[in-house]
Design a protein around this motif. Structure first.
Motif, PDB file in Angstrom:
ATOM      1  N   LEU A 153       1.649  25.032 177.623  1.00  0.00           N
ATOM      2  CA  LEU A 153       2.911  24.298 177.492  1.00  0.00           C
ATOM      3  C   LEU A 153       3.115  23.361 178.680  1.00  0.00           C
ATOM      4  O   LEU A 153       3.530  22.213 178.507  1.00  0.00           O
ATOM      5  N   ARG A 154       2.798  23.838 179.878  1.00  0.00           N
ATOM      6  CA  ARG A 154       2.913  22.967 181.061  1.00  0.00           C
ATOM      7  C   ARG A 154       2.036  21.729 180.901  1.00  0.00           C
ATOM      8  O   ARG A 154       2.442  20.619 181.244  1.00  0.00           O
ATOM      9  N   ARG A 155       0.810  21.917 180.398  1.00  0.00           N
ATOM     10  CA  ARG A 155      -0.100  20.777 180.208  1.00  0.00           C
ATOM     11  C   ARG A 155       0.450  19.812 179.161  1.00  0.00           C
ATOM     12  O   ARG A 155       0.399  18.597 179.346  1.00  0.00           O
ATOM     13  N   VAL A 156       0.966  20.344 178.061  1.00  0.00           N
ATOM     14  CA  VAL A 156       1.535  19.501 177.009  1.00  0.00           C
ATOM     15  C   VAL A 156       2.722  18.709 177.557  1.00  0.00           C
ATOM     16  O   VAL A 156       2.840  17.497 177.317  1.00  0.00           O
ATOM     17  N   LEU A 157       3.608  19.370 178.287  1.00  0.00           N
ATOM     18  CA  LEU A 157       4.785  18.679 178.822  1.00  0.00           C
ATOM     19  C   LEU A 157       4.399  17.646 179.879  1.00  0.00           C
ATOM     20  O   LEU A 157       5.010  16.576 179.947  1.00  0.00           O
ATOM     21  N   ALA A 158       3.371  17.947 180.685  1.00  0.00           N
ATOM     22  CA  ALA A 158       2.898  16.961 181.671  1.00  0.00           C
ATOM     23  C   ALA A 158       2.340  15.734 180.956  1.00  0.00           C
ATOM     24  O   ALA A 158       2.586  14.595 181.366  1.00  0.00           O
TER      25      ALA A 158
END
Length: 175
Positions: A153-158
Motif C-alpha cells: 500500500l505504501r508503494r501504491v500510494l507513493a
C-alpha cells in the motif's frame, strides 16, 4: 505568487461517483477511530470544539464528509444532501491534503481562498491547529490499518503521489 496546487485527475473524481457509500463509510470510520486512538492529544487540543460537526467539502469529489471528532466518526454523504453541521471547510482535495501533511500553510490556503470556511471559524481553527500538532500522515495511517498489505500500500500510494502531485504523506516522512 505561491505555486499552484495540483488537481485531482478528473478521471479519479469521476471514478469516485459510483462508489457505494457504506463501504466508504466503513473505511472512514476505521480511519477516524485509528486517528483518535493514535493521536489522543488531538481531541484534547480541540477542547469544547471536539463536539462540533465539521463538514469537509472536497469540491472535486462527488460527496462531502462529516467529521465528528468527539465520536471519532467520519461519514460520507451525497453532495446534494449535506448533513447538519457547525462548520464547513471547502476546497480541493489537494488543498486539504497539502494542509494535513504540512506541505502548505493552512492560513495561506485560507487567505488565498484555496480553502473557504463557513460557520464556526473558531472550531475550524482549533481543528487545524490540532491536526498540525498531531503531524498526521495519511499514508502511514492507512498502512497501519492494512496489516500485511502495509508495504504494498505504501508503494501504491507513493506511486499515486508521484503521478498526481497530491500530498499523500507527511512532508519529511516516508514517501
Amino acid at each position: 505568487m505561491p505555486p499552484t496546487l495540483p488537481r485531482l485527475p478528473r478521471a479519479l473524481g469521476l471514478a469516485a461517483r459510483p462508489l457505494p457509500l457504506p463501504p466508504l463509510n466503513l473505511l472512514l470510520g476505521r480511519l477516524t477511530r485509528r486517528l483518535s486512538d493514535a493521536h489522543p492529544a488531538m481531541l484534547r487540543r480541540l477542547g469544547d470544539h471536539a463536539a462540533r460537526r465539521f463538514l469537509i467539502d472536497p469540491l472535486d469529489l462527488p460527496w462531502v464528509l462529516l467529521l465528528q471528532p468527539q465520536d471519532a466518526a467520519m461519514t460520507a454523504h451525497p453532495r446534494a444532501r449535506p448533513p447538519a453541521h457547525d462548520a464547513r471547510i471547502a476546497g480541493t482535495l489537494s488543498a486539504f491534503l497539502a494542509m494535513m501533511h504540512g506541505a502548505e500553510d493552512g492560513d495561506a490556503l485560507f487567505f488565498s481562498r484555496d480553502l473557504t470556511v463557513e460557520g464556526d471559524t473558531a472550531a475550524v481553527l482549533a481543528l487545524r491547529n490540532a491536526m498540525d500538532d498531531a503531524e498526521l500522515d495519511l499514508t502511514e495511517e492507512l498502512a497501519a490499518l492494512s496489516g500485511p498489505f502495509a508495504r504494498p500500500l505504501r508503494r501504491v500510494l507513493a506511486g499515486a503521489e508521484r503521478a498526481t502531485g497530491l500530498h499523500l504523506h507527511r512532508i519529511g516522512g516516508l514517501p
